[in-house]
Scaffold this motif. Structure first.
Motif, PDB file in Angstrom:
ATOM      1  N   PHE A 112       0.833  -1.207   0.000  1.00  0.00           N
ATOM      2  CA  PHE A 112       0.000   0.000   0.000  1.00  0.00           C
ATOM      3  C   PHE A 112       0.864   1.252   0.000  1.00  0.00           C
ATOM      4  CE2 PHE A 112      -2.004   3.464   2.316  1.00  0.00           C
ATOM      5  CZ  PHE A 112      -3.209   3.612   1.641  1.00  0.00           C
ATOM      6  N   LEU A 113       1.875   1.262   0.850  1.00  0.00           N
ATOM      7  CA  LEU A 113       2.742   2.440   0.931  1.00  0.00           C
ATOM      8  C   LEU A 113       3.483   2.681  -0.383  1.00  0.00           C
ATOM      9  CD1 LEU A 113       4.216   1.984   4.528  1.00  0.00           C
ATOM     10  CD2 LEU A 113       2.588   3.721   3.783  1.00  0.00           C
ATOM     11  N   LEU A 114       3.931   1.611  -1.015  1.00  0.00           N
ATOM     12  CA  LEU A 114       4.688   1.752  -2.263  1.00  0.00           C
ATOM     13  C   LEU A 114       3.814   2.156  -3.443  1.00  0.00           C
ATOM     14  CD1 LEU A 114       7.068  -1.327  -1.893  1.00  0.00           C
ATOM     15  CD2 LEU A 114       7.765   1.081  -1.908  1.00  0.00           C
ATOM     16  N   THR A 115       2.534   1.805  -3.389  1.00  0.00           N
ATOM     17  CA  THR A 115       1.647   2.116  -4.518  1.00  0.00           C
ATOM     18  C   THR A 115       0.814   3.378  -4.293  1.00  0.00           C
ATOM     19  OG1 THR A 115      -0.024   0.606  -3.590  1.00  0.00           O
ATOM     20  CG2 THR A 115       1.470  -0.283  -5.259  1.00  0.00           C
ATOM     21  N   LYS A 116       0.412   3.625  -3.059  1.00  0.00           N
ATOM     22  CA  LYS A 116      -0.500   4.740  -2.783  1.00  0.00           C
ATOM     23  C   LYS A 116       0.168   5.944  -2.128  1.00  0.00           C
ATOM     24  CE  LYS A 116      -3.985   2.178  -4.148  1.00  0.00           C
ATOM     25  NZ  LYS A 116      -4.630   2.424  -5.455  1.00  0.00           N
ATOM     26  N   GLU A 117       1.300   5.717  -1.458  1.00  0.00           N
ATOM     27  CA  GLU A 117       1.943   6.794  -0.713  1.00  0.00           C
ATOM     28  C   GLU A 117       3.392   6.994  -1.147  1.00  0.00           C
ATOM     29  OE1 GLU A 117       0.334   8.692   1.281  1.00  0.00           O
ATOM     30  OE2 GLU A 117      -1.533   7.557   1.479  1.00  0.00           O
ATOM     31  N   ALA A 118       3.711   6.609  -2.370  1.00  0.00           N
ATOM     32  CA  ALA A 118       5.098   6.673  -2.826  1.00  0.00           C
ATOM     33  C   ALA A 118       5.688   8.078  -2.729  1.00  0.00           C
ATOM     34  CB  ALA A 118       5.204   6.160  -4.268  1.00  0.00           C
ATOM     35  N   ALA A 119       4.857   9.081  -2.978  1.00  0.00           N
ATOM     36  CA  ALA A 119       5.348  10.462  -2.949  1.00  0.00           C
ATOM     37  C   ALA A 119       5.738  10.899  -1.541  1.00  0.00           C
ATOM     38  CB  ALA A 119       4.288  11.404  -3.514  1.00  0.00           C
ATOM     39  N   GLN A 120       5.229  10.216  -0.521  1.00  0.00           N
ATOM     40  CA  GLN A 120       5.513  10.591   0.866  1.00  0.00           C
ATOM     41  C   GLN A 120       6.711   9.838   1.448  1.00  0.00           C
ATOM     42  OE1 GLN A 120       3.624  13.067   1.988  1.00  0.00           O
ATOM     43  NE2 GLN A 120       2.500  12.960   0.047  1.00  0.00           N
ATOM     44  N   LEU A 121       7.338   8.986   0.644  1.00  0.00           N
ATOM     45  CA  LEU A 121       8.416   8.152   1.159  1.00  0.00           C
ATOM     46  C   LEU A 121       9.768   8.817   0.934  1.00  0.00           C
ATOM     47  CD1 LEU A 121       7.201   4.669  -0.157  1.00  0.00           C
ATOM     48  CD2 LEU A 121       6.821   5.669   2.107  1.00  0.00           C
ATOM     49  N   ASP A 122      10.413   9.231   2.020  1.00  0.00           N
ATOM     50  CA  ASP A 122      11.769   9.761   1.896  1.00  0.00           C
ATOM     51  C   ASP A 122      12.757   8.598   1.967  1.00  0.00           C
ATOM     52  OD1 ASP A 122      11.883   9.026   4.570  1.00  0.00           O
ATOM     53  OD2 ASP A 122      11.676  11.070   5.318  1.00  0.00           O
ATOM     54  N   ALA A 123      14.044   8.898   1.922  1.00  0.00           N
ATOM     55  CA  ALA A 123      15.067   7.851   1.894  1.00  0.00           C
ATOM     56  C   ALA A 123      15.012   6.962   3.130  1.00  0.00           C
ATOM     57  CB  ALA A 123      16.452   8.487   1.766  1.00  0.00           C
ATOM     58  N   ALA A 124      14.776   7.563   4.297  1.00  0.00           N
ATOM     59  CA  ALA A 124      14.734   6.788   5.541  1.00  0.00           C
ATOM     60  C   ALA A 124      13.564   5.809   5.542  1.00  0.00           C
ATOM     61  CB  ALA A 124      14.644   7.727   6.742  1.00  0.00           C
ATOM     62  N   LYS A 125      12.404   6.271   5.075  1.00  0.00           N
ATOM     63  CA  LYS A 125      11.212   5.400   5.048  1.00  0.00           C
ATOM     64  C   LYS A 125      11.388   4.292   4.007  1.00  0.00           C
ATOM     65  CE  LYS A 125       7.848   8.749   6.835  1.00  0.00           C
ATOM     66  NZ  LYS A 125       8.792   9.849   7.085  1.00  0.00           N
ATOM     67  N   LYS A 126      11.988   4.628   2.870  1.00  0.00           N
ATOM     68  CA  LYS A 126      12.242   3.597   1.861  1.00  0.00           C
ATOM     69  C   LYS A 126      13.199   2.540   2.405  1.00  0.00           C
ATOM     70  CE  LYS A 126      11.434   6.408  -2.289  1.00  0.00           C
ATOM     71  NZ  LYS A 126      12.072   7.028  -3.479  1.00  0.00           N
ATOM     72  N   ASN A 127      14.192   2.972   3.154  1.00  0.00           N
ATOM     73  CA  ASN A 127      15.142   2.032   3.736  1.00  0.00           C
ATOM     74  C   ASN A 127      14.450   1.114   4.736  1.00  0.00           C
ATOM     75  OD1 ASN A 127      17.929   1.077   4.181  1.00  0.00           O
ATOM     76  ND2 ASN A 127      17.630   1.917   6.229  1.00  0.00           N
ATOM     77  N   GLU A 128      13.497   1.668   5.494  1.00  0.00           N
ATOM     78  CA  GLU A 128      12.771   0.844   6.458  1.00  0.00           C
ATOM     79  C   GLU A 128      11.887  -0.166   5.741  1.00  0.00           C
ATOM     80  OE1 GLU A 128      10.196   1.224  10.582  1.00  0.00           O
ATOM     81  OE2 GLU A 128      10.857   3.025   9.532  1.00  0.00           O
ATOM     82  N   ILE A 129      11.245   0.262   4.649  1.00  0.00           N
ATOM     83  CA  ILE A 129      10.430  -0.667   3.863  1.00  0.00           C
ATOM     84  C   ILE A 129      11.304  -1.789   3.319  1.00  0.00           C
ATOM     85  CG2 ILE A 129       9.124  -0.922   1.705  1.00  0.00           C
ATOM     86  CD1 ILE A 129       7.935   1.824   2.205  1.00  0.00           C
ATOM     87  N   ARG A 130      12.477  -1.435   2.838  1.00  0.00           N
ATOM     88  CA  ARG A 130      13.390  -2.449   2.306  1.00  0.00           C
ATOM     89  C   ARG A 130      13.830  -3.407   3.411  1.00  0.00           C
ATOM     90  NH1 ARG A 130      16.217   0.752  -0.137  1.00  0.00           N
ATOM     91  NH2 ARG A 130      15.480   0.425  -2.269  1.00  0.00           N
ATOM     92  N   MET A 131      14.082  -2.871   4.607  1.00  0.00           N
ATOM     93  CA  MET A 131      14.522  -3.703   5.725  1.00  0.00           C
ATOM     94  C   MET A 131      13.427  -4.686   6.137  1.00  0.00           C
ATOM     95  SD  MET A 131      17.196  -4.102   7.702  1.00  0.00           S
ATOM     96  CE  MET A 131      18.049  -2.529   7.647  1.00  0.00           C
ATOM     97  N   ILE A 132      12.177  -4.185   6.263  1.00  0.00           N
ATOM     98  CA  ILE A 132      11.074  -5.064   6.653  1.00  0.00           C
ATOM     99  C   ILE A 132      10.748  -6.031   5.524  1.00  0.00           C
ATOM    100  CG2 ILE A 132       8.653  -5.153   7.377  1.00  0.00           C
ATOM    101  CD1 ILE A 132       9.000  -2.268   8.435  1.00  0.00           C
ATOM    102  N   GLY A 133      10.667  -5.500   4.318  1.00  0.00           N
ATOM    103  CA  GLY A 133      10.258  -6.313   3.182  1.00  0.00           C
ATOM    104  C   GLY A 133      11.236  -7.405   2.822  1.00  0.00           C
TER     105      GLY A 133
END
Length: 321
Positions: free
Chosen positions: A100-121
């Motif tokens: 959901f975050l990657l498809t609906k909230e991509a514009a709100q994802l900064d580098a730190a949040k993307k890194n956290e998504i990558r870590m969890i994912g």
């Protein structure tokens, strides 16, 4: 984040306690703020985060729900909810949130949040790459790359250009699996696998060996791994501001993903990091099997010897490696 000039004294105190990681006291202060009947969404999130850090995942989830009621677009609240789902074993829900975050909230994802998504994912996507690409395409592309690339990476260990020792690792893995299946099938009726049972601690049984085996050097294990990327990944997880048992859970999941992908060296690096946090029998058992898979029988026996409870099934497997 809101300007601190608008904080009440209690809010300022709670912010200070959160920064000092005094989560139990921060929750006491949150109770005082709630009594004022005007709670800002950021403090609702702080309450969720504090409960998460204290290991109370149910209350953490409740406070995430409260946060999203007043701040429905909060990306960090959804990320925290994904971590809570992961901690509670609700892996599909965690993956849905990341998708959901990657498809609906991509514009709100900064580098730190993307890194956290990558870590969890990453701890989830590698379990079944085909399913990840099918059911969670955005997450699959973000973590694994293009579907064909993921398939190629997963099949490298079986290809002609596989790294040296990969075929030996696969052969040992097959032998271990066969031995486990044979042993489980031969257990007398009424006798359960001793691993994980609530029995009293028993001194480790002596293991037949030409010479005494020194205890495994856990801190040095990661340095001996052939997977520098995995070692860096493990250090990153250890440095995260999350509960210790959450670190162990994530590290173990990564180790399982690497092991499934026939990369025992990277699995070794992850388990070595987990053992720095918590020397549990389960992690020691996994490490012993990884060492056996790598062909290091003496190291495997050394890790097995450190277990608080004797695991005859593990010893039976290691004896014939």
């Amino acid at each position: 984040m809101q300007n601190t000039n608008t904080y009440t004294p209690n809010e300022m105190k709670m912010r200070e306690l959160m920064e000092k990681k005094q989560y139990a006291r921060a929750l006491e202060m949150l109770a005082e703020i709630v009594r004022q009947k005007e709670v800002k969404p950021e403090f609702l999130y702080d309450g969720a985060y504090a409960y998460f850090m204290l290991g109370d995942y149910d209350r953490a989830a409740d406070w995430v729900t409260n946060t999203l009621t007043y701040a429905g677009m909060s990306v960090k609240a959804r990320l925290l909810l994904a971590r809570i789902c992961l901690a509670k074993g609700r892996t599909d829900d965690a993956m849905k949130l990341l998708e959901f975050l990657l498809t609906k909230e991509a514009a709100q994802l900064d580098a730190a949040k993307k890194n956290e998504i990558r870590m969890i994912g990453s701890s989830l996507a590698y379990r079944d790459t085909a399913r990840t690409h099918r059911d969670f395409p955005a997450l699959g592309a973000f973590v694994l790359g293009a579907p064909q690339q993921a398939v190629q990476a997963q099949n490298m260990s079986g290809a002609g250009n596989a790294p040296a020792g990969a075929s030996d690792a696969k052969r040992l893995l097959a032998k271990l699996k066969q031995k486990i299946e044979q042993t489980q099938g031969n257990l007398p009726k009424g006798i359960a696998d001793p691993v994980g049972t609530a029995t009293a601690s028993v001194p480790a049984a002596p293991v037949s060996s030409p010479a005494p085996i020194a205890p495994a050097a856990i801190p040095a294990a990661a340095q001996e791994s052939d997977g520098p990327d995995a070692a860096a990944q493990a250090r990153s997880i250890l440095a995260r501001d999350i509960p210790a048992r959450e670190k162990v859970r994530i590290l173990t999941q990564f180790a399982g993903g690497y092991y499934t992908a026939h990369d025992p060296a990277c699995a070794e690096a992850m388990l070595a990091a987990a053992l720095r946090v918590d020397v549990s029998d389960w992690t020691l058992r996994n490490m012993a099997l990884v060492q056996a898979d790598l062909g290091n029988k003496e190291k495997a026996l050394a890790f097995a010897a450190q277990m608080k409870r004797t695991d005859f099934l593990l010893l039976h497997v290691l004896r014939d490696v």
